[in-house]
Design a protein around this motif. Structure first.
Motif, PDB file in Angstrom:
ATOM      1  N   LEU A 162       0.075  -1.467   0.142  1.00  0.00           N
ATOM      2  CA  LEU A 162      -0.299  -0.056  -0.303  1.00  0.00           C
ATOM      3  C   LEU A 162       1.201   1.441  -0.004  1.00  0.00           C
ATOM      4  O   LEU A 162       1.058   2.361  -0.585  1.00  0.00           O
ATOM      5  CB  LEU A 162      -0.781   0.005   0.900  1.00  0.00           C
ATOM      6  CG  LEU A 162      -1.695   1.485   1.608  1.00  0.00           C
ATOM      7  CD1 LEU A 162      -2.647   1.782   0.297  1.00  0.00           C
ATOM      8  CD2 LEU A 162      -2.353   0.996   2.527  1.00  0.00           C
ATOM      9  N   ALA A 163       2.362   1.117   0.643  1.00  0.00           N
ATOM     10  CA  ALA A 163       2.946   2.376   0.730  1.00  0.00           C
ATOM     11  C   ALA A 163       3.104   2.735  -0.405  1.00  0.00           C
ATOM     12  O   ALA A 163       3.292   3.816  -0.926  1.00  0.00           O
ATOM     13  CB  ALA A 163       3.839   2.534   1.445  1.00  0.00           C
ATOM     14  N   GLY A 164       3.755   1.465  -0.852  1.00  0.00           N
ATOM     15  CA  GLY A 164       4.504   2.120  -2.820  1.00  0.00           C
ATOM     16  C   GLY A 164       3.802   2.607  -3.771  1.00  0.00           C
ATOM     17  O   GLY A 164       4.027   3.068  -4.611  1.00  0.00           O
ATOM     18  N   VAL A 165       3.080   1.640  -3.476  1.00  0.00           N
ATOM     19  CA  VAL A 165       1.873   1.911  -4.571  1.00  0.00           C
ATOM     20  C   VAL A 165       1.046   3.373  -4.403  1.00  0.00           C
ATOM     21  O   VAL A 165       1.092   4.337  -5.402  1.00  0.00           O
ATOM     22  CB  VAL A 165       0.428   1.213  -4.310  1.00  0.00           C
ATOM     23  CG1 VAL A 165      -0.876   1.507  -5.659  1.00  0.00           C
ATOM     24  CG2 VAL A 165       1.448   0.205  -5.271  1.00  0.00           C
ATOM     25  N   GLY A 166       0.697   3.193  -3.238  1.00  0.00           N
ATOM     26  CA  GLY A 166      -0.052   5.102  -2.278  1.00  0.00           C
ATOM     27  C   GLY A 166       1.676   6.005  -3.110  1.00  0.00           C
ATOM     28  O   GLY A 166       0.858   7.015  -3.690  1.00  0.00           O
ATOM     29  N   VAL A 167       2.752   5.643  -2.711  1.00  0.00           N
ATOM     30  CA  VAL A 167       3.747   7.109  -2.886  1.00  0.00           C
ATOM     31  C   VAL A 167       3.721   7.085  -4.311  1.00  0.00           C
ATOM     32  O   VAL A 167       3.830   8.968  -5.183  1.00  0.00           O
ATOM     33  CB  VAL A 167       4.950   6.570  -2.362  1.00  0.00           C
ATOM     34  CG1 VAL A 167       6.380   7.699  -3.262  1.00  0.00           C
ATOM     35  CG2 VAL A 167       5.449   6.288  -1.230  1.00  0.00           C
ATOM     36  N   LEU A 168       3.653   6.636  -5.626  1.00  0.00           N
ATOM     37  CA  LEU A 168       3.437   6.219  -7.086  1.00  0.00           C
ATOM     38  C   LEU A 168       2.498   6.732  -7.348  1.00  0.00           C
ATOM     39  O   LEU A 168       2.637   8.270  -7.944  1.00  0.00           O
ATOM     40  CB  LEU A 168       3.772   4.915  -7.379  1.00  0.00           C
ATOM     41  CG  LEU A 168       3.770   4.288  -8.847  1.00  0.00           C
ATOM     42  CD1 LEU A 168       5.361   5.450  -9.431  1.00  0.00           C
ATOM     43  CD2 LEU A 168       3.952   3.420  -9.242  1.00  0.00           C
TER      44      LEU A 168
END
Length: 906
Positions: free
Chosen positions: A284-290
């Protein structure tokens, strides 16, 4: 306006690109929050699943274990019914046991009840076997059924074993004990294949010792389990989180076996449970940042397209309503062109309506401010009323309690006082006995005063109000106040001109003023300035709103002001509570202000206390104004006691009180009838018996009340006189705290003389003059039967209450001893140091030092002195095991005092 003047950079505020990024964040944040909620719910569901799995694994392991134990049980019970065993053919039974051993995988043994081994499959039949006992033997014999043992080390094989013991019953009696003992490794081999991957199953016996463990069994079997774990594993089954035996954080599911009582627990590391959640959070953190980076870039790109026209419109909007010129600038965006034209139109209308709008806003603002002020005032008023209601309910509850206590207390005092007065006539001429009766009567008077204070606070005291001039009452009390307060206090009285009258009970008002003056003297420690002031006062609606119990109107204000130490706020809040006092122990009952409070409230008035530390205290009494003329002074009847020959009907439910009253009336020459309740008394009246006066208690048992009895009796005997008596009045004859008109009341406790005068007064008022009757004969003097002890002692009596001290000294002297008196601890210590004494007789609560401190100091100088503590306590700190020391619990009889002194002599 010209475009060149409109296009300029704003000098302050938030950059528009940040607003664009904020819009992106507004869109993205709810999505992220939603994702977090989903993950949290996923985590909770996963944990619940793992908890259920933990229980299922534990139950599965328990089921496998129970099936194994049931196999042992079935095999042993089958062997227990063998004909070889019943015929005592042990060789054949040994061969049969060897066959069973091959099936159950454990050694089988047969023992007598005394522990002698008859056979064992571990050796050949006939080989010698040592005596053997298994810890489960007593339980199996007691329960009469198979019983599984805890882990133990086998004497022959020298390794951890478990056993199942079966009592063998032959011809209705237990003859042998048959058992199977199995190595714990057998259970480990059975369980290890049934444990899922990543799970660890452990089995513990009833004592908390490891039976088996699916992982690293050799290091744990036969060793104590984790006490923290065992403390949490309560109940038949359950789950919890904690530390494993190796120190790892684990989720545990546990089940207690019904067959063996063993604890079977399955655990899995918390890290395995949390791994999916951590993976989801990282994703979730990776997708959210992207997504945030891509969205921000897109927002900035689009913003560049609308930034310039939006900036122009923003600057132009600042001039709305200030000019008649339209807003002018070129744009290719149709929405901005429409917005430009709309802003120009709005600017024109705003300029026209701005003044009216400003006026409406100002008017609405004033209305809101006024509403807010009213709301805050209402909140403050309700908060104050709630606090006052709580305090009022508290004081009402305490008042009901004290009123009920005073009722029973007055009955007791009436019995004691009445019998003492009768006794005083019998001991007439015996000075010593007469002096003791007078001291006892003084104690009754003190008790009556205390009861009166309780009734005053509880607003249960019947008042006889009169129209009074407070100024005249204060002047009449001047001499009494100066004698009571002492020369160290300067008294100043101020009476305002044109002082109104008030309807109040004058006797109770005098007591209230005297109580306030005494409190003021104590607050000033006997030296200072006391001001008593009376004047007219008007309490308006605003004051009444702040004090719920106050009715706005005209009052007579009576103020008592001192120059004492004053009171802190927390002390002031408790000032009216009964038994609350800042004076040292033994120096006040704490009922003075409570009595004043109850009396003022019962009189329809109001009381207020103003005090600050170091500034003194002012108590203000507000008594309702009366427009009537002042009543004449009331004169007490102090003439000789006169009896009569009339018939008096005494109705009283308390047997002791009734007997005492009857004895007093018969001694006065009256004929007396009696009844224990109102219903019985009415039957007598209906029978036609002639009665001159009905003397009845107000509070009576049964369905018929005293007031109803008096009314019905008057209907039957119109010339009947009625006199009520009570220590606690009901609303039947008292309304608003005041006696009903025409009602005669004699408050308990009362003396014989008061009873005689009141009855004569009521009869005379009803036109019944006294008739000559027989006078009671004077009783003969009684001999003084004192019983001296074997030896004479010198006794130092330390007691701050003068009546108790004098009475104690008389009793000790009656026993033949010498008495030295002291009213406080320091005086007693000085006497004990300077003179020879044998016994120190002291109270615990003294005004300066405690009785225990006094005794300890005397013992330091004179260890031989005996100590007697006269107290209501059952123990005295520091003297629990002291020699030549006794505790005499108050109140104590003469015989108990004599017994204590005799023991000290021995």
């Amino acid at each position: 306006m010209a475009p060149s003047k409109i296009v300029r950079r704003p000098t302050g505020g938030i950059p528009s690109r940040l607003i664009a990024l904020a819009l992106v964040a507004i869109i993205l944040v709810p999505a992220v929050v939603f994702a977090l909620v989903v993950i949290k719910r996923f985590s909770a569901a996963e944990r619940a699943r793992y908890e259920q799995d933990a229980l299922e694994v534990a139950r599965s392991a328990t089921s496998i274990l129970d099936r194994q134990l049931l196999g042992w049980k079935t095999a042993l019970q089958t062997l227990a019914t063998s004909e070889h065993l019943r015929s005592n053919d042990l060789p054949a039974f040994h061969r049969q046991a060897l066959l069973v051993k091959s099936f159950i995988g454990g050694d089988i043994g047969l023992r007598t009840l005394s522990g002698e081994q008859l056979l064992s499959t571990t050796v050949r039949h006939g080989d010698p076997l040592p005596p053997s006992r298994i810890a489960a033997d007593p339980e199996a014999l007691s329960a009469g059924r198979p019983f599984v043992s805890d882990v133990f080390v086998g004497g022959i094989v020298n390794r951890p074993l478990v056993a199942m013991v079966v009592p063998v019953t032959i011809d209705g009696a237990v003859k042998f004990l048959l058992h199977v003992s199995v190595a714990t490794t057998v259970l480990h081999d059975i369980l290890k294949d049934a444990v899922p991957p990543d799970w660890i199953v452990g089995v513990g016996d009833r004592a908390g010792t490891y039976v088996s463990r699916s992982d690293n069994d050799a290091s744990f079997r036969g060793k104590p389990g984790n006490p923290v774990f065992l403390a949490k594993a309560v109940g038949e089954s359950g789950t919890f989180s904690g530390k494993s035996a190796t120190g790892d954080d684990v989720l545990v599911g546990y089940v207690h076996s019904d067959i063996s009582g063993w604890l079977v627990a399955a655990n899995i590391p918390q890290a395995l449970i949390e791994r999916p959640l951590q993976s989801a959070l990282l994703t979730l953190a990776g997708v959210g940042v992207l997504i945030l980076i891509l969205a921000s870039a897109a927002a900035l790109l689009l913003w560049r397209t609308i930034e310039r026209p939006l900036g122009i419109l923003t600057i132009a909007s600042a001039a709305l309503g200030k000019s008649d010129q339209p807003i002018v600038f070129e744009t290719r965006l149709r929405e901005f062109a429409a917005l430009r034209d709309a802003l120009s139109s709005v600017s024109h209308h705003l300029r026209l309506d701005s003044e009216a709008l400003e006026a409406r806003v100002a008017s609405r603002t004033r209305e809101l401010e006024e509403s807010n002020e009213k709301l805050m005032a209402e909140i403050e008023r309700r908060t104050r009323l709630e606090a006052m209601l709580v305090q009022s309910q508290k004081m009402e509850a305490i008042g009901n309690l004290t009123g009920g206590v005073a009722h029973d207390f007055n009955n007791l005092l009436q019995v004691i006082g009445g019998n003492l007065q009768l006794l005083s006539r019998e001991v007439h001429g015996n000075e010593k006995a007469q002096a003791r009766v007078e001291k006892a009567m003084a104690g009754v008077a003190r008790g009556a005063h205390l009861s009166s204070q309780l009734l005053s606070f509880g607003r249960r005291q019947p008042l006889e109000p009169k129209v009074v001039s407070v100024g005249r009452l204060i002047r009449d009390m001047d001499d009494l106040l100066r004698r009571t307060i002492g020369e160290g206090v300067q008294i100043e009285t101020i009476v305002g001109g044109g002082l109104w009258n008030t309807l109040v009970d004058p006797t109770n008002l005098e007591n209230a003023i005297l109580n306030l003056a005494i409190n003021a003297r104590d607050a000033m420690e006997g030296h200072g300035h006391l001001t008593i002031e009376a004047g007219n006062a008007f309490l308006d609606d605003a004051y009444a709103d702040r004090h719920a119990e106050v009715v706005a109107g005209q009052y007579v204000q009576l103020s008592v002001t001192d120059t004492g130490a004053g009171m802190e706020a927390e002390v002031l809040a408790k000032a009216f509570e009964p038994f609350f006092s800042t004076k040292p122990q033994g120096k006040g009952t704490g009922l003075g202000l409570s009595m004043v409070f109850g009396f003022v409230k019962q009189s329809g008035g109001h009381i207020k206390v103003y005090s600050e530390p170091g500034q003194g205290t002012t108590v203000k009494l507000y008594l309702p104004r009366s427009n009537q003329a002042e009543d004449g002074p009331f004169v007490d009847d102090t003439g000789p006691i006169v009896g009569g020959t009339e018939t008096i009907f005494v109705v009283e439910d308390d047997d002791a009180v009734r007997d005492t009253v009857i004895a007093s009336l018969e001694e006065l020459g009256y004929s007396v009838l009696k009844a224990p309740d109102a219903q019985s008394a009415l039957v007598v009246f209906e029978s036609g018996v002639a009665v001159d006066l009905l003397f009845t208690d107000v509070v009576m048992p049964g369905p018929l009340k005293s007031a109803d009895l008096a009314r019905k009796a008057k209907e039957l005997v119109p010339q009947l006189s009625v006199l009520f008596t009570s220590g606690y009045t009901e609303n039947s004859i008292v309304h608003g705290g005041r006696l009903d008109e025409g009602v005669n009341l004699l408050s308990k406790p009362y003396s014989r003389d008061t009873l005689a005068r009141k009855i004569r007064q009521v009869l005379t008022r009803d036109g019944k003059m006294p008739k000559p009757g027989p006078q009671p004969a004077e009783p003969e003097m009684q001999p003084d039967n004192s019983l001296p002890l074997r030896h004479s002692l010198i006794v130092l009596v330390c007691e701050d209450d003068p009546l108790i001290r004098l009475d104690t000294a008389d009793m000790i002297q009656e026993l033949g001893h010498t008495v030295i008196e002291a009213e406080n601890g320091l005086d007693a210590l000085e006497i004990a140091t300077a003179r020879d004494i044998d016994v120190l007789f002291t109270d615990i609560g003294l005004p300066d030092i405690s009785g225990s401190d006094l005794a300890a100091r005397v013992r330091t100088h004179k260890p031989h002195v005996a100590i007697v503590f006269a107290t209501g306590q059952t123990r005295v700190d520091g003297f629990e095991d002291a020699s030549r020391t006794a505790i005499l619990n108050k109140p104590y009889p003469f015989s108990k005092l004599q017994e204590v002194l005799e023991k000290l002599l021995d």
